[in-house]
Design a protein around this motif. Sequence first.
Motif, PDB file in Angstrom:
ATOM      1  N   PRO A 230       0.812  -1.228   0.000  1.00  0.00           N
ATOM      2  CA  PRO A 230       0.000   0.000   0.000  1.00  0.00           C
ATOM      3  C   PRO A 230       0.846   1.280   0.000  1.00  0.00           C
ATOM      4  O   PRO A 230       0.492   2.254  -0.672  1.00  0.00           O
ATOM      5  N   GLU A 233       2.210   1.923  -3.406  1.00  0.00           N
ATOM      6  CA  GLU A 233       1.150   2.418  -4.290  1.00  0.00           C
ATOM      7  C   GLU A 233       1.012   3.938  -4.131  1.00  0.00           C
ATOM      8  O   GLU A 233       0.770   4.659  -5.096  1.00  0.00           O
ATOM      9  N   ASN A 275       0.622  -4.474  -8.592  1.00  0.00           N
ATOM     10  CA  ASN A 275       0.972  -3.340  -7.754  1.00  0.00           C
ATOM     11  C   ASN A 275       2.374  -2.854  -8.102  1.00  0.00           C
ATOM     12  O   ASN A 275       3.170  -3.571  -8.710  1.00  0.00           O
ATOM     13  N   ARG A 406      -6.781  -4.150   0.941  1.00  0.00           N
ATOM     14  CA  ARG A 406      -6.193  -2.822   0.753  1.00  0.00           C
ATOM     15  C   ARG A 406      -5.773  -2.617  -0.707  1.00  0.00           C
ATOM     16  O   ARG A 406      -5.706  -3.586  -1.481  1.00  0.00           O
ATOM     17  N   GLU A 409      -3.625  -5.164  -3.240  1.00  0.00           N
ATOM     18  CA  GLU A 409      -3.559  -6.518  -2.694  1.00  0.00           C
ATOM     19  C   GLU A 409      -4.312  -7.514  -3.563  1.00  0.00           C
ATOM     20  O   GLU A 409      -5.317  -7.181  -4.194  1.00  0.00           O
TER      21      GLU A 409
END
Length: 473
Positions: A230, A233, A275, A406, A409
């Motif tokens: 996260p 990202e 991601n 999240r 993911e």
Amino acid sequence: MKKILVVGAGVAGKDVVREIKNEPKIGLKVIGFIDDDPTKAGKIIYGVKVLGKGEEIKKIISKFNVDEVIIAIPSARGEDIKKYVRLCSEAKVGFKIVPRVKEIIEGKAKLESLRKVKVEDLLGRPVVKSDTKGLKEFFRGKRVLITGAAGSIGSELSRQIAAYKPVGLILLDWWENGIFDLQSELTKDFPELNIDYVIASIRDREKVDNIFSSFKPHFVFHAAAYKHVPLMEEFPEEAVKNNILGTLSVAESAKSFGVERFVLVSTDKAANPVNVMGATKLVTEGIGKMLNSQKTKFTSHDGTKFIAVRFGNVLDSYGSVIPIFRKQIEEGGPVTITDRKMTRYFMTIPEAAQLILKAASIGCGGELFVLDMGQPVKIVDLAESMIRLSGFIPGKDIAIEFIGKRPGEKISEEIFSEKEKLSATKEGKIFISKSSGFDIRKLPIFLRKVEKLANNNNRNGIREELKRMGVLG
């Protein structure tokens, strides 16, 4: 006297008994061994009888009023340890375990190393003792540089390589507190080993070159990386600067200074990345393949062998679910899970490190080694196991809540993509792929573009460039 039952009448079990007998002041008395080997049944070992098999442990605990059980089988499967933990829990006796890697390398088990059973012991797989002989020879006379040495994998690589007694270790990280703690530990455990500790960023090419020039390492284990999905990202420019450009810095310097082997520690998130973090790690695998294919000016060897090792999550690494769950349990819950169906491949940190070392020793250059991660683990099952090990009942004493996944993911992870054709190696837990998953011929132009985008903090531009390169889905 506290009555002790030792599970395992092998080398580690004998070492434990010998130490207890040599230290009468500690107030322990071994009343017997448990061992599933039928040839050992009833035998007397160091004056202690083998009383029965694992399935008889509850009966033996009751008959001899055992106070504590010591599990002394470093090579045991996680399932076997889970069985002994369950039986001891049902018999309401305490239990401790001999750690599973260090004494296999060093060939001894000590009372001072005994510890409580951890969740990673229940999920881990056996460590093959025969692996160690070849690795001792592999590291003989070598100087080894480890980047990201203060991290979860980097620090375990440091411990295991130190146990193989190379001629020198260079441990590099930007995290001064982590390096300080590692220095304190290794100075105590390996006082005679030549270890240098370096505070530096892998982004600083001039300093990286100076480090290679000064220490002249034979092997490099590159474990430095940003890993939190996260956060990467949100800050893709930092993922590019650290994971891609930092790796390029260390890898090019390694090649320029004639390093024999460069081993990249990669991740299962590099398989079909969705991601930024996974995409940057896939690019780093390609960097190794690109540099491996380039000619070298050195005549002392065939040039730097670039090798990548990819695996899934490691248990209890910094920021992983284990320490998060542990803290939530200590606080009384709830334990939070993103999705009831979420699964992950898991491997213990010691096992991952040992397989990285083995892959490094068998690589010829240009390979992507993929570690056998076993079966994926349901995160909810992991949480329940941790709650039980803490002495609570899941759902009753400690609640479990599902909060939704999240950004970036996946519900389930892959270890390799369809483009990456795997083949077996002679090592049962290690597979090999020679496919990069994307066209590495485009890398030089891509690297220039993405560096400029990162320096300009152009986050959308970075994502678009990763997609154009074919490394981000």
